[in-house]
Each structure stands twice: as C-alpha cells, then as structure tokens.
Design a protein around this motif. Structure first.
Motif, PDB file in Angstrom:
ATOM      1  N   ASP A  72       0.804  -1.224   0.000  1.00 14.74           N
ATOM      2  CA  ASP A  72       0.000   0.000   0.000  1.00 14.74           C
ATOM      3  C   ASP A  72       0.840   1.279   0.000  1.00 14.74           C
ATOM      4  O   ASP A  72       1.570   1.542  -0.925  1.00 14.74           O
ATOM      5  N   ASP A  73       0.722   2.086   1.048  1.00 14.39           N
ATOM      6  CA  ASP A  73       1.309   3.426   1.066  1.00 14.39           C
ATOM      7  C   ASP A  73       2.691   3.506   1.694  1.00 14.39           C
ATOM      8  O   ASP A  73       3.315   4.559   1.637  1.00 14.39           O
ATOM      9  N   LEU A  74       3.181   2.446   2.311  1.00 11.93           N
ATOM     10  CA  LEU A  74       4.473   2.528   2.992  1.00 11.93           C
ATOM     11  C   LEU A  74       5.645   2.760   2.038  1.00 11.93           C
ATOM     12  O   LEU A  74       6.494   3.616   2.319  1.00 11.93           O
ATOM     13  N   PRO A  75       5.763   2.048   0.895  1.00  9.91           N
ATOM     14  CA  PRO A  75       6.906   2.322   0.006  1.00  9.91           C
ATOM     15  C   PRO A  75       6.985   3.764  -0.495  1.00  9.91           C
ATOM     16  O   PRO A  75       8.050   4.378  -0.391  1.00  9.91           O
ATOM     17  N   PRO A  76       5.899   4.377  -0.999  1.00 11.85           N
ATOM     18  CA  PRO A  76       6.020   5.778  -1.408  1.00 11.85           C
ATOM     19  C   PRO A  76       6.363   6.710  -0.247  1.00 11.85           C
ATOM     20  O   PRO A  76       7.121   7.664  -0.404  1.00 11.85           O
ATOM     21  N   TYR A  77       5.808   6.421   0.916  1.00 11.72           N
ATOM     22  CA  TYR A  77       6.122   7.239   2.088  1.00 11.72           C
ATOM     23  C   TYR A  77       7.613   7.167   2.403  1.00 11.72           C
ATOM     24  O   TYR A  77       8.249   8.198   2.663  1.00 11.72           O
ATOM     25  N   LEU A  78       8.191   5.969   2.388  1.00 11.56           N
ATOM     26  CA  LEU A  78       9.619   5.817   2.664  1.00 11.56           C
ATOM     27  C   LEU A  78      10.477   6.491   1.600  1.00 11.56           C
ATOM     28  O   LEU A  78      11.507   7.098   1.914  1.00 11.56           O
ATOM     29  N   VAL A  79      10.057   6.396   0.334  1.00 10.52           N
ATOM     30  CA  VAL A  79      10.802   7.069  -0.741  1.00 10.52           C
ATOM     31  C   VAL A  79      10.773   8.577  -0.521  1.00 10.52           C
ATOM     32  O   VAL A  79      11.806   9.248  -0.623  1.00 10.52           O
ATOM     33  N   ILE A  80       9.620   9.127  -0.203  1.00 12.95           N
ATOM     34  CA  ILE A  80       9.508  10.565   0.035  1.00 12.95           C
ATOM     35  C   ILE A  80      10.349  10.969   1.246  1.00 12.95           C
ATOM     36  O   ILE A  80      11.050  11.994   1.217  1.00 12.95           O
TER      37      ILE A  80
ATOM     38  N   LEU B 210      14.229  10.406   0.218  1.00 15.26           N
ATOM     39  CA  LEU B 210      14.590  11.288  -0.893  1.00 15.26           C
ATOM     40  C   LEU B 210      14.465  12.757  -0.507  1.00 15.26           C
ATOM     41  O   LEU B 210      15.294  13.580  -0.908  1.00 15.26           O
ATOM     42  N   GLY B 211      13.461  13.091   0.278  1.00 18.11           N
ATOM     43  CA  GLY B 211      13.312  14.472   0.722  1.00 18.11           C
ATOM     44  C   GLY B 211      14.505  14.939   1.538  1.00 18.11           C
ATOM     45  O   GLY B 211      15.010  16.045   1.342  1.00 18.11           O
ATOM     46  N   HIS B 212      14.977  14.096   2.437  1.00 18.01           N
ATOM     47  CA  HIS B 212      16.142  14.475   3.230  1.00 18.01           C
ATOM     48  C   HIS B 212      17.389  14.618   2.374  1.00 18.01           C
ATOM     49  O   HIS B 212      18.181  15.548   2.545  1.00 18.01           O
ATOM     50  N   VAL B 213      17.598  13.696   1.449  1.00 22.06           N
ATOM     51  CA  VAL B 213      18.791  13.733   0.603  1.00 22.06           C
ATOM     52  C   VAL B 213      18.744  14.935  -0.351  1.00 22.06           C
ATOM     53  O   VAL B 213      19.726  15.680  -0.475  1.00 22.06           O
TER      54      VAL B 213
ATOM     55  N   GLY C 127      21.115  18.140  -0.177  1.00 20.31           N
ATOM     56  CA  GLY C 127      21.965  18.448  -1.317  1.00 20.31           C
ATOM     57  C   GLY C 127      21.706  19.835  -1.873  1.00 20.31           C
ATOM     58  O   GLY C 127      22.644  20.567  -2.213  1.00 20.31           O
ATOM     59  N   PHE C 128      20.444  20.211  -1.935  1.00 19.87           N
ATOM     60  CA  PHE C 128      20.101  21.551  -2.411  1.00 19.87           C
ATOM     61  C   PHE C 128      20.683  22.616  -1.491  1.00 19.87           C
ATOM     62  O   PHE C 128      21.269  23.606  -1.944  1.00 19.87           O
ATOM     63  N   MET C 129      20.543  22.409  -0.182  1.00 16.28           N
ATOM     64  CA  MET C 129      21.046  23.401   0.765  1.00 16.28           C
ATOM     65  C   MET C 129      22.565  23.511   0.713  1.00 16.28           C
ATOM     66  O   MET C 129      23.116  24.618   0.780  1.00 16.28           O
TER      67      MET C 129
ATOM     68  N   ALA D 199      16.670  23.042 -12.672  1.00 14.07           N
ATOM     69  CA  ALA D 199      17.191  22.208 -13.758  1.00 14.07           C
ATOM     70  C   ALA D 199      18.084  21.096 -13.231  1.00 14.07           C
ATOM     71  O   ALA D 199      18.165  20.020 -13.831  1.00 14.07           O
ATOM     72  N   ILE D 200      18.723  21.314 -12.108  1.00 15.32           N
ATOM     73  CA  ILE D 200      19.601  20.288 -11.522  1.00 15.32           C
ATOM     74  C   ILE D 200      18.807  19.311 -10.659  1.00 15.32           C
ATOM     75  O   ILE D 200      18.907  18.092 -10.827  1.00 15.32           O
ATOM     76  N   TRP D 201      18.024  19.817  -9.717  1.00 12.83           N
ATOM     77  CA  TRP D 201      17.433  18.977  -8.684  1.00 12.83           C
ATOM     78  C   TRP D 201      16.145  18.274  -9.105  1.00 12.83           C
ATOM     79  O   TRP D 201      15.827  17.209  -8.565  1.00 12.83           O
ATOM     80  N   THR D 202      15.406  18.806 -10.056  1.00 12.33           N
ATOM     81  CA  THR D 202      14.179  18.122 -10.492  1.00 12.33           C
ATOM     82  C   THR D 202      14.478  16.782 -11.168  1.00 12.33           C
ATOM     83  O   THR D 202      13.890  15.764 -10.773  1.00 12.33           O
ATOM     84  N   PRO D 203      15.395  16.694 -12.138  1.00 15.73           N
ATOM     85  CA  PRO D 203      15.694  15.383 -12.725  1.00 15.73           C
ATOM     86  C   PRO D 203      16.321  14.411 -11.726  1.00 15.73           C
ATOM     87  O   PRO D 203      16.005  13.224 -11.737  1.00 15.73           O
ATOM     88  N   ILE D 204      17.179  14.924 -10.854  1.00 23.93           N
ATOM     89  CA  ILE D 204      17.791  14.052  -9.835  1.00 23.93           C
ATOM     90  C   ILE D 204      16.710  13.456  -8.944  1.00 23.93           C
ATOM     91  O   ILE D 204      16.729  12.261  -8.636  1.00 23.93           O
ATOM     92  N   THR D 205      15.753  14.275  -8.541  1.00 24.85           N
ATOM     93  CA  THR D 205      14.670  13.801  -7.670  1.00 24.85           C
ATOM     94  C   THR D 205      13.809  12.753  -8.365  1.00 24.85           C
ATOM     95  O   THR D 205      13.515  11.696  -7.790  1.00 24.85           O
TER      96      THR D 205
END
Length: 150
Positions: free
Chosen positions: A65-73, A76-79, A83-85, A100-106
């Motif tokens: 169900d929802d656990l894999p997308p939650y874990l990815v977010i 990935l959100g922390h990384v 990285g952006f900061m 242009a850099i961070w959208t494709p990486i994400t």
C-alpha cells in the motif's frame, strides 16, 4: 544444563519456519522471493507475482500500500533538500538552475528506489507474517460481546 545437540521442543501443531527479518528484507530489496531467495518478486515494475516460480510461496495477498512511497519521500526528501542546501551555500545560482539540476535528480532517484523499497516492505511483511503470510486472513474475528443482543 543443555548441550548444543539437545533437540528444541516446540508446542503446537506445526513447526514454525524460520523467517529472519534482515534476510527477508534484503531478498525483497534484491527483487527476490523473501522465502527462498531465488524466484523473482515482481512481474512488472511495481506489480508483484502471484506465486513464486521457484518455491510456490503465495504473494498475491501482500499489502504494501502506502508505505513504500512514504519511505521514498522520507529518504529522498532528506537527501535532496540536504543536497540543495549544500549546493546553495557553496554556489550562488539562480532558481531556474537549481530546478534544472534537482528536479531530474529527484525524479530519477525516486523511480530507481521505489521498487527495491517495495520489495523490502514485502519481505518485512513476509518475515513478520503480516497480511496473510502467516496462514491466516486479516479479517477481524467474529466474537460475541457479553451483554449485547443480536
């Protein structure tokens, strides 16, 4: 005093199959059946097989169900934010360059990591005997509440 050759006494009708948590999660993350480690876990990108081709373990009742997308977010959100900061503190760039850099990486990182994370969640469910992997259904048991009339 017990010796290593003593037989382990188990009570109940059937002996439990050993289901190590770490090994089951790792097998799932490697796209392998958590039970045997040799059969494929996914038939499509995120669609698990109904039964393992090697050992026959049923996988149709898994409920990731929802656990894999939650874990990815979460990961990935922390990384990406970290990285952006760091990049923003080091280089003074316009906003469109950061996009242009961070959208494709994400997007690419999310697509690459969702399948192993979902496999790990299925391995976790199998190891903990959740959602039908323990031989029982997930429906609540019917029992009578004392003092309640039907």
């Amino acid at each position: 005093m017990s010796t290593p050759t003593d037989e382990v006494v188990r009570y109940g009708d059937t002996p439990d199959v050993e289901r190590p948590l770490g090994r089951s999660i790792m097998r799932g993350m490697l796209n392998r059946c958590p039970a045997c480690g040799s059969g494929k876990l996914f038939r499509a990108f995120l669609k698990p097989v109904d039964h393992c081709a090697a050992c026959g373990e049923a996988m149709y009742h898994q409920r990731a169900d929802d656990l894999p997308p939650y874990l990815v977010i979460l990961v990935l959100g922390h990384v990406v934010v970290g990285g952006f900061m760091l990049t923003d503190m080091t280089f003074v760039l316009p906003v469109w360059v950061h996009l242009a850099i961070w959208t494709p990486i994400t997007i690419i990182t999310a697509l690459v990591s969702i399948q192993p994370i979902k496999g790990g969640v299925i391995g976790l469910q199998w190891a903990l005997k959740m959602h039908g992997f323990g031989g029982h259904d997930d429906e609540p048991d019917d029992y009578d509440v004392p003092g309640r009339q039907a």
